[in-house]
Scaffold this motif. Structure first.
Motif, PDB file in Angstrom:
ATOM      1  N   GLN A  83     -34.312  57.700   9.226  1.00 19.78           N
ATOM      2  CA  GLN A  83     -34.980  57.840   7.934  1.00 19.78           C
ATOM      3  C   GLN A  83     -34.789  56.598   7.069  1.00 19.78           C
ATOM      4  OE1 GLN A  83     -34.010  60.860   4.594  1.00 19.78           O
ATOM      5  NE2 GLN A  83     -35.571  61.866   5.831  1.00 19.78           N
ATOM      6  N   GLN A  84     -33.631  55.963   7.153  1.00 15.28           N
ATOM      7  CA  GLN A  84     -33.415  54.724   6.402  1.00 15.28           C
ATOM      8  C   GLN A  84     -34.349  53.618   6.899  1.00 15.28           C
ATOM      9  OE1 GLN A  84     -29.304  53.639   5.189  1.00 15.28           O
ATOM     10  NE2 GLN A  84     -28.678  55.211   6.629  1.00 15.28           N
ATOM     11  N   LEU A  85     -34.527  53.529   8.203  1.00 14.51           N
ATOM     12  CA  LEU A  85     -35.421  52.520   8.760  1.00 14.51           C
ATOM     13  C   LEU A  85     -36.871  52.809   8.369  1.00 14.51           C
ATOM     14  CD1 LEU A  85     -33.852  52.134  12.326  1.00 14.51           C
ATOM     15  CD2 LEU A  85     -33.406  50.764  10.280  1.00 14.51           C
ATOM     16  N   VAL A 101     -38.994  54.509  -3.410  1.00 15.85           N
ATOM     17  CA  VAL A 101     -38.564  55.449  -2.381  1.00 15.85           C
ATOM     18  C   VAL A 101     -37.700  56.522  -3.033  1.00 15.85           C
ATOM     19  CG1 VAL A 101     -37.075  55.773  -0.375  1.00 15.85           C
ATOM     20  CG2 VAL A 101     -38.670  53.859  -0.439  1.00 15.85           C
ATOM     21  N   MET A 102     -38.034  57.776  -2.771  1.00 18.05           N
ATOM     22  CA  MET A 102     -37.270  58.910  -3.282  1.00 18.05           C
ATOM     23  C   MET A 102     -36.715  59.714  -2.120  1.00 18.05           C
ATOM     24  SD  MET A 102     -37.410  59.058  -6.697  1.00 18.05           S
ATOM     25  CE  MET A 102     -36.617  60.671  -6.758  1.00 18.05           C
ATOM     26  N   TYR A 178     -35.243  45.916  12.590  1.00 19.18           N
ATOM     27  CA  TYR A 178     -34.703  47.257  12.813  1.00 19.18           C
ATOM     28  C   TYR A 178     -33.810  47.289  14.051  1.00 19.18           C
ATOM     29  CZ  TYR A 178     -39.080  47.247  15.525  1.00 19.18           C
ATOM     30  OH  TYR A 178     -40.115  46.904  16.364  1.00 19.18           O
ATOM     31  N   LYS A 179     -34.112  46.456  15.041  1.00 20.22           N
ATOM     32  CA  LYS A 179     -33.243  46.358  16.218  1.00 20.22           C
ATOM     33  C   LYS A 179     -31.929  45.687  15.841  1.00 20.22           C
ATOM     34  CE  LYS A 179     -36.859  46.305  19.770  1.00 20.22           C
ATOM     35  NZ  LYS A 179     -37.458  45.549  20.897  1.00 20.22           N
ATOM     36  N   ALA A 180     -32.003  44.706  14.964  1.00 20.29           N
ATOM     37  CA  ALA A 180     -30.790  44.025  14.514  1.00 20.29           C
ATOM     38  C   ALA A 180     -29.886  44.972  13.734  1.00 20.29           C
ATOM     39  CB  ALA A 180     -31.157  42.814  13.660  1.00 20.29           C
ATOM     40  N   ILE A 181     -30.473  45.812  12.906  1.00 15.63           N
ATOM     41  CA  ILE A 181     -29.682  46.785  12.147  1.00 15.63           C
ATOM     42  C   ILE A 181     -28.965  47.738  13.091  1.00 15.63           C
ATOM     43  CG2 ILE A 181     -29.843  48.783  10.597  1.00 15.63           C
ATOM     44  CD1 ILE A 181     -32.076  47.208   9.106  1.00 15.63           C
ATOM     45  N   ILE A 182     -29.708  48.297  14.032  1.00 13.37           N
ATOM     46  CA  ILE A 182     -29.112  49.235  14.979  1.00 13.37           C
ATOM     47  C   ILE A 182     -27.988  48.569  15.771  1.00 13.37           C
ATOM     48  CG2 ILE A 182     -29.562  50.627  17.048  1.00 13.37           C
ATOM     49  CD1 ILE A 182     -32.422  51.063  15.934  1.00 13.37           C
ATOM     50  N   PHE A 193     -24.463  52.132   7.841  1.00 17.40           N
ATOM     51  CA  PHE A 193     -25.506  51.290   7.243  1.00 17.40           C
ATOM     52  C   PHE A 193     -26.124  52.005   6.063  1.00 17.40           C
ATOM     53  CE2 PHE A 193     -30.103  50.315   6.949  1.00 17.40           C
ATOM     54  CZ  PHE A 193     -30.026  48.973   6.613  1.00 17.40           C
ATOM     55  N   SER A 194     -26.487  51.255   5.040  1.00 10.12           N
ATOM     56  CA  SER A 194     -27.230  51.794   3.902  1.00 10.12           C
ATOM     57  C   SER A 194     -28.383  50.869   3.564  1.00 10.12           C
ATOM     58  CB  SER A 194     -26.342  51.945   2.672  1.00 10.12           C
ATOM     59  OG  SER A 194     -27.138  52.185   1.513  1.00 10.12           O
ATOM     60  N   GLU A 195     -29.600  51.398   3.613  1.00 13.55           N
ATOM     61  CA  GLU A 195     -30.777  50.609   3.251  1.00 13.55           C
ATOM     62  C   GLU A 195     -30.740  50.219   1.784  1.00 13.55           C
ATOM     63  OE1 GLU A 195     -30.419  53.636   2.778  1.00 13.55           O
ATOM     64  OE2 GLU A 195     -32.230  54.799   2.436  1.00 13.55           O
ATOM     65  N   PHE A 196     -30.289  51.128   0.908  1.00 11.38           N
ATOM     66  CA  PHE A 196     -30.241  50.845  -0.525  1.00 11.38           C
ATOM     67  C   PHE A 196     -29.159  49.818  -0.838  1.00 11.38           C
ATOM     68  CE2 PHE A 196     -31.912  55.398  -1.541  1.00 11.38           C
ATOM     69  CZ  PHE A 196     -33.202  54.991  -1.282  1.00 11.38           C
ATOM     70  N   GLU A 197     -27.993  49.961  -0.229  1.00 11.29           N
ATOM     71  CA  GLU A 197     -26.908  49.003  -0.460  1.00 11.29           C
ATOM     72  C   GLU A 197     -27.301  47.615   0.042  1.00 11.29           C
ATOM     73  OE1 GLU A 197     -24.404  49.037  -2.707  1.00 11.29           O
ATOM     74  OE2 GLU A 197     -23.246  50.590  -1.658  1.00 11.29           O
ATOM     75  N   THR A 198     -27.962  47.565   1.183  1.00 12.53           N
ATOM     76  CA  THR A 198     -28.351  46.278   1.769  1.00 12.53           C
ATOM     77  C   THR A 198     -29.408  45.582   0.919  1.00 12.53           C
ATOM     78  OG1 THR A 198     -27.817  47.068   3.994  1.00 12.53           O
ATOM     79  CG2 THR A 198     -29.292  45.163   3.835  1.00 12.53           C
TER      80      THR A 198
END
Length: 262
Positions: A83-85, A101-102, A178-182, A193-198
């Motif tokens: 969901q973050q991705l 984004v909510m 997205y592959k790099a994040i994973i 991982f946090s999309e908002f923090e990043t």
């Protein structure tokens, strides 16, 4: 701005209230509201009733939840990461330069501005997960500035800045963002991982003077939005900006009550 709300079936009780809260309390012109979800007739019905656009989650990224292996014997985080991705990948279909984004369990109860005096406003809290910053450093090769925590259930993204973040990650790792994040997450850790923090720390690092931080003042509840009267919501709005209606089994940590601040 456009609005993106990732959702699954368990969010049906809160989703209509999330949409209503956005329309009532976002103090900017709203374009389209997109609900990103798996195939679900009831979610589609909510979209039709509320005038939103349904987006099948499989169309957002060349990646599916089944491709993510992130769990242990005690916890399952594959869907949480997916969901973050999806939130970061939603820049591919929104029409506006900015999109909000909510989280599908969080309802705004006071007015929100996301740009004030040419500065982007981030709503923040006082605590975070240490592993988020370990992953940030792996992704970008530098320490996150960490002025406060940007993890507060909603965030406005600027597509240009988000594209810059993705490009930096891809240049550093030689693979899709997205592959790099994973690949960068320590999957032995439950909160990797946090999309908002990043994104928040990346934007802050570009130009702190163009960022304004405000206290999120979020309250977590274990009831349903339908259980709250308008008078109760008005009373809560005296101390909080938003309400998050968590399921007990999904809830991790409750923020302490904070006094209202501007």
């Amino acid at each position: 701005m456009d609005v993106v709300i990732p959702a699954i079936a368990k969010d049906l009780g809160t989703l209509p209230h999330v949409i209503e809260g956005v329309r009532k309390h976002v103090a900017h012109p709203i374009g389209q509201i997109f609900v990103v979800a798996p195939e679900n007739k009831k979610i589609k019905a909510v979209c039709k009733r509320k005038g939103c656009t349904f987006v099948h989650e499989d169309t957002v990224l060349p990646l599916r939840k089944k491709h993510i292996v992130y769990h242990s014997k005690k916890w399952e985080r594959s869907g949480w990461l997916y969901q973050q991705l999806l939130k970061l990948g939603s820049s591919s279909f929104v029409g506006q330069q900015h999109y909000l984004v909510m989280d599908a369990d969080t309802v705004l109860i006071r007015p929100h501005r996301f740009y004030v005096d040419s500065k982007q406003v981030f709503y923040c809290r006082g605590w975070s997960q240490p592993e988020y910053f370990v992953t940030y450093r792996k992704l970008l090769g530098k320490k996150a500035p960490r002025p406060r925590s940007f993890v507060t259930h909603y965030m406005m993204f600027d597509k240009e800045k988000l594209e810059s973040l993705k490009n930096r990650i891809e240049e550093r790792h030689g693979k899709k963002w997205y592959k790099a994040i994973i690949a960068s997450i320590n999957r032995k850790k439950q909160f990797g991982f946090s999309e908002f923090e990043t994104y928040g720390n990346y934007v802050y690092s570009l130009n702190p003077g163009k960022v304004r931080l405000k206290s999120a003042l979020n309250r977590s509840l274990f009831s349903s939005p339908s259980d709250l009267s308008q008078s109760k919501i008005s009373k809560l709005a005296g101390s909080y900006r938003s309400l998050s209606f968590h399921k007990r089994k999904d809830y991790i940590r409750t923020e302490s009550k904070q006094p209202a601040k501007n």
